[in-house]
Design a protein around this motif. Structure first.
Motif, PDB file in Angstrom:
ATOM      1  N   LEU A  90       0.831  -1.198   0.000  1.00  0.00           N
ATOM      2  CA  LEU A  90       0.000   0.000   0.000  1.00  0.00           C
ATOM      3  C   LEU A  90       0.869   1.254   0.000  1.00  0.00           C
ATOM      4  CD1 LEU A  90      -2.684  -0.941   2.702  1.00  0.00           C
ATOM      5  CD2 LEU A  90      -2.818  -1.244   0.233  1.00  0.00           C
ATOM      6  N   SER A  91       0.360   2.316  -0.606  1.00  0.00           N
ATOM      7  CA  SER A  91       1.063   3.598  -0.568  1.00  0.00           C
ATOM      8  C   SER A  91       0.962   4.169   0.845  1.00  0.00           C
ATOM      9  CB  SER A  91       0.435   4.560  -1.570  1.00  0.00           C
ATOM     10  OG  SER A  91      -0.848   4.928  -1.128  1.00  0.00           O
ATOM     11  N   ALA A  92       1.736   5.233   1.092  1.00  0.00           N
ATOM     12  CA  ALA A  92       1.700   5.881   2.402  1.00  0.00           C
ATOM     13  C   ALA A  92       0.266   6.259   2.766  1.00  0.00           C
ATOM     14  CB  ALA A  92       2.597   7.114   2.395  1.00  0.00           C
ATOM     15  N   LEU A  93      -0.427   6.857   1.807  1.00  0.00           N
ATOM     16  CA  LEU A  93      -1.802   7.291   2.073  1.00  0.00           C
ATOM     17  C   LEU A  93      -2.708   6.092   2.361  1.00  0.00           C
ATOM     18  CD1 LEU A  93      -3.666   9.831   2.048  1.00  0.00           C
ATOM     19  CD2 LEU A  93      -4.296   9.186  -0.272  1.00  0.00           C
ATOM     20  N   GLN A  94      -2.563   5.048   1.552  1.00  0.00           N
ATOM     21  CA  GLN A  94      -3.408   3.859   1.744  1.00  0.00           C
ATOM     22  C   GLN A  94      -3.125   3.189   3.082  1.00  0.00           C
ATOM     23  OE1 GLN A  94      -2.155   1.970  -1.883  1.00  0.00           O
ATOM     24  NE2 GLN A  94      -4.144   2.278  -2.859  1.00  0.00           N
ATOM     25  N   ASN A  95      -1.877   3.270   3.531  1.00  0.00           N
ATOM     26  CA  ASN A  95      -1.550   2.706   4.836  1.00  0.00           C
ATOM     27  C   ASN A  95      -2.295   3.434   5.947  1.00  0.00           C
ATOM     28  OD1 ASN A  95       0.491   0.466   5.453  1.00  0.00           O
ATOM     29  ND2 ASN A  95       1.392   1.445   3.658  1.00  0.00           N
ATOM     30  N   VAL A  96      -2.354   4.761   5.832  1.00  0.00           N
ATOM     31  CA  VAL A  96      -3.095   5.530   6.835  1.00  0.00           C
ATOM     32  C   VAL A  96      -4.591   5.237   6.708  1.00  0.00           C
ATOM     33  CG1 VAL A  96      -3.614   7.840   7.691  1.00  0.00           C
ATOM     34  CG2 VAL A  96      -1.325   7.318   6.839  1.00  0.00           C
ATOM     35  N   MET A  97      -5.030   5.079   5.446  1.00  0.00           N
ATOM     36  CA  MET A  97      -6.452   4.806   5.222  1.00  0.00           C
ATOM     37  C   MET A  97      -6.864   3.442   5.777  1.00  0.00           C
ATOM     38  SD  MET A  97      -6.750   6.447   1.424  1.00  0.00           S
ATOM     39  CE  MET A  97      -8.208   5.614   0.855  1.00  0.00           C
ATOM     40  N   PHE A  98      -5.923   2.498   5.780  1.00  0.00           N
ATOM     41  CA  PHE A  98      -6.242   1.143   6.251  1.00  0.00           C
ATOM     42  C   PHE A  98      -6.833   1.180   7.670  1.00  0.00           C
ATOM     43  CE2 PHE A  98      -5.117  -2.684   8.619  1.00  0.00           C
ATOM     44  CZ  PHE A  98      -5.710  -3.657   7.833  1.00  0.00           C
ATOM     45  N   GLY A  99      -6.115   1.865   8.569  1.00  0.00           N
ATOM     46  CA  GLY A  99      -6.595   1.942   9.942  1.00  0.00           C
ATOM     47  C   GLY A  99      -7.959   2.621  10.029  1.00  0.00           C
ATOM     48  N   LEU A 100      -8.129   3.662   9.219  1.00  0.00           N
ATOM     49  CA  LEU A 100      -9.395   4.405   9.240  1.00  0.00           C
ATOM     50  C   LEU A 100     -10.552   3.570   8.715  1.00  0.00           C
ATOM     51  CD1 LEU A 100      -8.041   7.825   7.990  1.00  0.00           C
ATOM     52  CD2 LEU A 100      -9.166   7.418  10.183  1.00  0.00           C
ATOM     53  N   GLU A 101     -10.255   2.764   7.670  1.00  0.00           N
ATOM     54  CA  GLU A 101     -11.297   1.881   7.127  1.00  0.00           C
ATOM     55  C   GLU A 101     -11.764   0.898   8.186  1.00  0.00           C
ATOM     56  OE1 GLU A 101     -10.749   0.099   3.068  1.00  0.00           O
ATOM     57  OE2 GLU A 101      -9.012   1.431   3.161  1.00  0.00           O
ATOM     58  N   MET A 102     -10.797   0.397   8.972  1.00  0.00           N
ATOM     59  CA  MET A 102     -11.150  -0.563  10.018  1.00  0.00           C
ATOM     60  C   MET A 102     -12.044   0.088  11.063  1.00  0.00           C
ATOM     61  SD  MET A 102      -9.849  -3.270   8.959  1.00  0.00           S
ATOM     62  CE  MET A 102      -9.708  -2.793   7.266  1.00  0.00           C
ATOM     63  N   LYS A 103     -11.931   1.420  11.153  1.00  0.00           N
ATOM     64  CA  LYS A 103     -12.773   2.126  12.114  1.00  0.00           C
ATOM     65  C   LYS A 103     -14.140   2.438  11.509  1.00  0.00           C
ATOM     66  CE  LYS A 103     -12.590   5.937  15.352  1.00  0.00           C
ATOM     67  NZ  LYS A 103     -12.298   7.369  15.446  1.00  0.00           N
ATOM     68  N   GLY A 104     -14.270   2.196  10.202  1.00  0.00           N
ATOM     69  CA  GLY A 104     -15.575   2.356   9.577  1.00  0.00           C
ATOM     70  C   GLY A 104     -15.719   3.572   8.689  1.00  0.00           C
ATOM     71  N   LEU A 105     -14.647   4.346   8.497  1.00  0.00           N
ATOM     72  CA  LEU A 105     -14.740   5.519   7.622  1.00  0.00           C
ATOM     73  C   LEU A 105     -14.778   5.087   6.160  1.00  0.00           C
ATOM     74  CD1 LEU A 105     -13.750   6.961  10.262  1.00  0.00           C
ATOM     75  CD2 LEU A 105     -12.700   8.631   8.740  1.00  0.00           C
ATOM     76  N   ARG A 106     -15.518   5.834   5.353  1.00  0.00           N
ATOM     77  CA  ARG A 106     -15.637   5.508   3.942  1.00  0.00           C
ATOM     78  C   ARG A 106     -15.602   6.793   3.111  1.00  0.00           C
ATOM     79  NH1 ARG A 106     -14.596   1.450   5.588  1.00  0.00           N
ATOM     80  NH2 ARG A 106     -15.633  -0.577   5.582  1.00  0.00           N
ATOM     81  N   GLY A 107     -15.321   6.624   1.823  1.00  0.00           N
ATOM     82  CA  GLY A 107     -15.480   7.699   0.846  1.00  0.00           C
ATOM     83  C   GLY A 107     -14.595   8.902   1.087  1.00  0.00           C
ATOM     84  N   GLY A 108     -15.144  10.079   0.880  1.00  0.00           N
ATOM     85  CA  GLY A 108     -14.367  11.313   0.953  1.00  0.00           C
ATOM     86  C   GLY A 108     -13.805  11.558   2.334  1.00  0.00           C
ATOM     87  N   GLU A 109     -14.591  11.245   3.342  1.00  0.00           N
ATOM     88  CA  GLU A 109     -14.159  11.464   4.722  1.00  0.00           C
ATOM     89  C   GLU A 109     -12.892  10.655   5.012  1.00  0.00           C
ATOM     90  OE1 GLU A 109     -16.856   9.980   7.605  1.00  0.00           O
ATOM     91  OE2 GLU A 109     -16.022  11.187   9.237  1.00  0.00           O
TER      92      GLU A 109
END
Lengths: 260, 280
Positions: free
Chosen positions: A95-114
């Motif tokens: 994963l890219s740097a951004l996707q790595n940060v997004m991974f944790g957020l996705e697990m928390k339930g965030l989606r889309g633009g947020e």
């Protein structure tokens, strides 16, 4: 809020060496409280249980006795109220740097633009906006650990748990990241518990230092330096820094003079 | 004397601007080396193969003529198409079932204890001996061919995936856990990508086994496809023609392998970037 309390926490390992089972008491009834917004360093010789204490607080290891509470709630496994920064960043290499940060957020339930906006915001916080599309192997050690910090902070945990976060970095990068961590702390006010074997680091960053030896809390020391600490280079020149550093050093080396 | 020269050279290099160093010899491209290697083999075969009785052996130009004859008669295309159908179905089925099976066996200790032993045993299964039984169950047609190919290709894929899962660093899984990722998410988003290089190695190994299985199936069930071309020409002592499908199959395996390599670079580009291709 983000108050972490260790209540009589013990941890026993069964270790098999050459067919013989040894029991290792990694933690022996440790008790201390980390106050909300406080930075506490766990320091001690290797094998003293400092990393185990952190892992129990994170929920990656279960204690065999006692309990850890975060704001009074007992820890059972991992949770979004705690964010872990690993020793070697442990970014997902695909994963890219951004996707790595997004991974944790996705697990928390965030989606889309947020999801994307939040990830970008935290990468900006650690100064990596320009490198958000790079994969981990295209990042330097210091940058990787910045992504690791951003990933843990992004889920907005109450407590940041860091396992020797700067131990694998060269001296200059380490100093830069120490200053950054203090800056991030000033801005977010997170409770931070970090494990280190670096005396200077403990004194420079922490409000209190928990000295651990042989699975026990040997001493808890308050660092008499004001916050914000300001330029860390100047802090190193202060009398308080030298004195605290010497006290912790003596704590770590007590009894040794008798043995040798 | 020689030592002095070397010393002088080293001293020169130290003084000289670094760009002198970059004027090093560029290594031969890999395809050139491969072409030379194949060229030599074919050349030797052509020269020495001609001295052999054409029943006992053949040589490249005779095989090329036989290839052309088969192509003209339309036999080769028909046979190839006949062979490829069960091959593609059996091989894809092995991938689709082998990878998830390997992932589950590697990840869950109950699955490993319950199923791992069959997979390990299955890899060593003497499949040729079981073909008669499979015929009794599935007949002589398409189904039995697919199942022979499937059974031969399944185990290398499954075992490699399994081994790959075991090799995933514990800390990467802890990253998932620390963010409260559920088990199936850890499996799909951490374990699967981390295991991809192993999976692709298994998929490559399976190509060879599937090709062998395909010919076995064509020999022992309804004689058909490229296997039939091999058997028929062997029975007629037409060795040159016999070699045509054999070489075609080997070429097909090479082609498939590079296709898999291409797919691997597409689905796991980070791997090619991380893994050192620096070799002597």
């Amino acid at each position: 809020m983000g108050e972490v309390t260790f209540h009589d926490v013990s941890k026993r390992f069964a270790l098999r060496v050459d067919g013989q089972v040894h029991h290792v008491q990694a933690l022996d009834r440790i008790n201390f409280t980390v106050r909300d917004g406080e930075i506490v360093a766990l320091i001690g010789p290797s094998g003293c249980g400092k990393t185990t204490a952190l892992r129990v607080a994170m929920g990656l290891d279960a204690s065999t006795g006692g309990r850890v509470t975060v704001d009074g709630r007992e820890v059972h496994g991992c949770g979004h109220d705690r964010g872990m920064v690993f020793q070697h960043a442990e970014l997902l290499p695909w994963l890219s740097a951004l996707q790595n940060v997004m991974f944790g957020l996705e697990m928390k339930g965030l989606r889309g633009g947020e999801l994307r906006d939040t990830a970008e915001k935290y990468l900006a916080l650690v100064g990596l906006s320009d490198s958000q599309n790079r994969r981990p192997h295209q990042l330097s050690g210091g940058m990787k650990q910045r992504v690791g910090i951003a990933r843990a902070l992004a889920i907005d945990p109450k407590v940041l748990l860091m396992d020797e976060p700067f131990g694998a970095l060269d001296a200059q990068t380490r100093e830069a990241l120490q200053a950054e961590l203090l800056d991030i702390h000033a801005r977010t006010g997170k409770t931070i518990i970090f494990v280190t074997h670096d005396l200077d680091e403990a004194v420079l960053i922490a409000d209190r230092i928990v000295v651990m030896r042989g699975g026990k809390v040997h001493d808890i020391m308050t660092v008499p330096l004001p916050r914000p600490r300001g330029d860390l280079v100047d802090v190193r020149g202060t009398h308080e820094f030298a004195e605290t550093r010497y006290k912790v050093w003596r704590d770590l080396h007590e009894d040794e003079s008798v043995v040798h | 004397m020689r030592k002095e020269n070397m010393m002088a050279e080293i001293a020169d290099k130290n003084i000289a601007a670094p760009e002198v160093e970059t004027a090093e010899r560029r290594p031969l491209p890999r395809w050139v080396i491969t072409t030379v290697s194949v060229g030599c083999l074919v050349g030797f075969w052509e020269i020495f193969g001609r001295d052999i009785n054409p029943v006992f052996g053949s040589y490249p130009s005779a095989i090329a003529v036989a290839f052309w004859e088969l192509l003209k008669a339309g036999t080769l295309w028909k046979a190839l198409l006949e062979s490829l159908q069960p091959f593609v179905v059996g091989y894809l089925l092995a991938i689709v079932i082998g990878i998830p099976l390997g992932l589950v066996i590697g990840r869950f200790r109950t699955a490993e204890a319950a199923l791992g032993i069959y997979v390990t045993a299955g890899y060593a299964m003497p499949l040729v001996a079981l073909v008669p039984l499979l015929i009794l169950w599935l007949g002589l047609g398409f189904k039995v061919k697919v199942s022979v190919i499937f059974l031969m290709a399944l185990f290398p894929i499954c075992i490699n995936t399994w081994l790959g899962v075991i090799a995933v660093p514990k800390t990467l899984i802890e990253v998932g856990k620390s963010f409260v990722a559920p088990n199936h998410v850890i499996l799909r988003r951490i374990v699967l990508p981390a295991t991809l290089p192993y999976i692709m190695a298994g998929v490559r190994l399976a190509v060879g086994r599937a090709v062998v299985a395909m010919v076995i199936a064509e020999f022992f069930t309804t004689i058909s496809g490229l296997g039939a071309v091999i058997i028929n020409s062997a029975n007629n002592f037409d060795t040159a023609t016999m070699f045509v499908p054999i070489i075609l199959l080997m070429l097909m395996a090479i082609g498939l392998n590079s296709l898999i390599g291409y797919v691997e670079r597409k689905v796991a580009p980070w791997q090619a970037e991380i893994a050192g291709r620096e070799r002597e």
